[in-house]
Design a protein around this motif. Structure first.
Motif, PDB file in Angstrom:
ATOM      1  N   HIS A 239       5.045   5.004   6.082  1.00 23.78           N
ATOM      2  CA  HIS A 239       3.710   5.246   6.636  1.00 23.78           C
ATOM      3  C   HIS A 239       3.242   6.688   6.383  1.00 23.78           C
ATOM      4  CE1 HIS A 239       0.264   4.579   9.177  1.00 23.78           C
ATOM      5  NE2 HIS A 239       0.568   5.674   9.848  1.00 23.78           N
TER       6      HIS A 239
ATOM      7  N   PHE B 287       9.743   2.273   8.467  1.00 29.54           N
ATOM      8  CA  PHE B 287       8.282   2.234   8.515  1.00 29.54           C
ATOM      9  C   PHE B 287       7.697   3.640   8.596  1.00 29.54           C
ATOM     10  CE2 PHE B 287       4.422   2.279  11.146  1.00 29.54           C
ATOM     11  CZ  PHE B 287       3.557   1.634  10.269  1.00 29.54           C
TER      12      PHE B 287
ATOM     13  N   TYR C 182       0.505  -1.806   5.000  1.00 28.57           N
ATOM     14  CA  TYR C 182       1.942  -1.885   5.258  1.00 28.57           C
ATOM     15  C   TYR C 182       2.183  -1.656   6.751  1.00 28.57           C
ATOM     16  CZ  TYR C 182       6.929  -1.474   4.372  1.00 28.57           C
ATOM     17  OH  TYR C 182       8.286  -1.689   4.346  1.00 28.57           O
ATOM     18  N   CYS C 183       2.980  -2.543   7.379  1.00 23.26           N
ATOM     19  CA  CYS C 183       3.193  -2.455   8.831  1.00 23.26           C
ATOM     20  C   CYS C 183       4.684  -2.523   9.173  1.00 23.26           C
ATOM     21  CB  CYS C 183       2.417  -3.562   9.545  1.00 23.26           C
ATOM     22  SG  CYS C 183       3.005  -5.225   9.166  1.00 23.26           S
ATOM     23  N   LEU C 184       4.980  -2.322  10.437  1.00 26.29           N
ATOM     24  CA  LEU C 184       6.363  -2.338  10.917  1.00 26.29           C
ATOM     25  C   LEU C 184       7.059  -3.653  10.563  1.00 26.29           C
ATOM     26  CD1 LEU C 184       8.703  -1.077  12.478  1.00 26.29           C
ATOM     27  CD2 LEU C 184       7.637  -1.897  14.586  1.00 26.29           C
TER      28      LEU C 184
ATOM     29  N   SER D 135       8.484  -3.587   7.125  1.00 23.43           N
ATOM     30  CA  SER D 135       9.772  -2.878   7.041  1.00 23.43           C
ATOM     31  C   SER D 135      10.900  -3.758   7.566  1.00 23.43           C
ATOM     32  CB  SER D 135       9.725  -1.571   7.829  1.00 23.43           C
ATOM     33  OG  SER D 135       9.088  -0.570   7.082  1.00 23.43           O
TER      34      SER D 135
END
Length: 183
Positions: A30, A26, A47-49, A52
């Motif tokens: 990021h 991530f 897009y977030c953790l 991932s």
């Protein structure tokens, strides 16, 4: 079963990632949204953790099924993920597949993508028995085209409406690698 590691030198290793490395994955994405997001619609501010984590879980499942082989590039001194390279769109009956890659924005300019493409191509030819690999680079993505060329891939021309980005067809350069192209 394949080795997790496909490349290692004094500063870099390329290997299969695991779910526990989602924060590293991530972080790499990021910090690179602005640059990667120009070419990849999955790479956005949303897009977030969890994305991932899901990507890494999905990588394991697809690898077990022989559908896709995704690797991450790890900087040995820092432990950071500095990029990703994958074999996807595998067509077993024709022994063909695509290579995709991205490099973390603060790690570009070090030939990491070229190293990754050569390593994964060797893996695809030697371990998977592929006879043709394609790199498809959207028109205008000069860095990706340069990686393909430096990797020894042969340009097969600009293909009209070859890719889609955010719902729009885009032209793309198609490059190929066959086993004899690698030293």
């Amino acid at each position: 079963m394949f080795s997790r590691l496909i490349y290692q030198d004094a500063s870099l290793e390329i290997r299969f990632p695991n779910e526990l490395e989602a924060p590293l994955h991530f972080d790499a994405i990021h910090t690179s949204i602005r640059e990667i997001g120009v070419w990849e619609s999955w790479c956005s501010e949303n897009y977030c953790l969890e994305d991932s984590r899901q990507y890494l879980l999905d990588s394991y499942v697809k690898r077990q099924r022989g559908q896709e082989y995704r690797f991450c590039l790890y900087e040995l001194d820092s432990g950071r993920i500095v990029g990703s390279v994958a074999i996807n769109r595998i067509v077993p009956e024709y022994k063909t597949a695509n290579i995709g890659y991205w490099i973390r924005s603060d790690s570009t300019g070090r030939s990491l993508a070229v190293t990754a493409v050569k390593a994964i191509a060797r893996f695809a030819f030697d371990e998977l028995g592929m006879t043709r690999l394609e790199i498809v680079a959207m028109s205008g993505n000069l860095r990706s085209c340069r990686v393909a060329e430096k990797s020894g891939a042969v340009s097969e021309g600009l293909h009209r409406n070859r890719l889609y980005l955010r719902g729009q067809p885009r032209d793309a350069w198609v490059y190929s690698l066959i086993p004899g192209d690698l030293p």
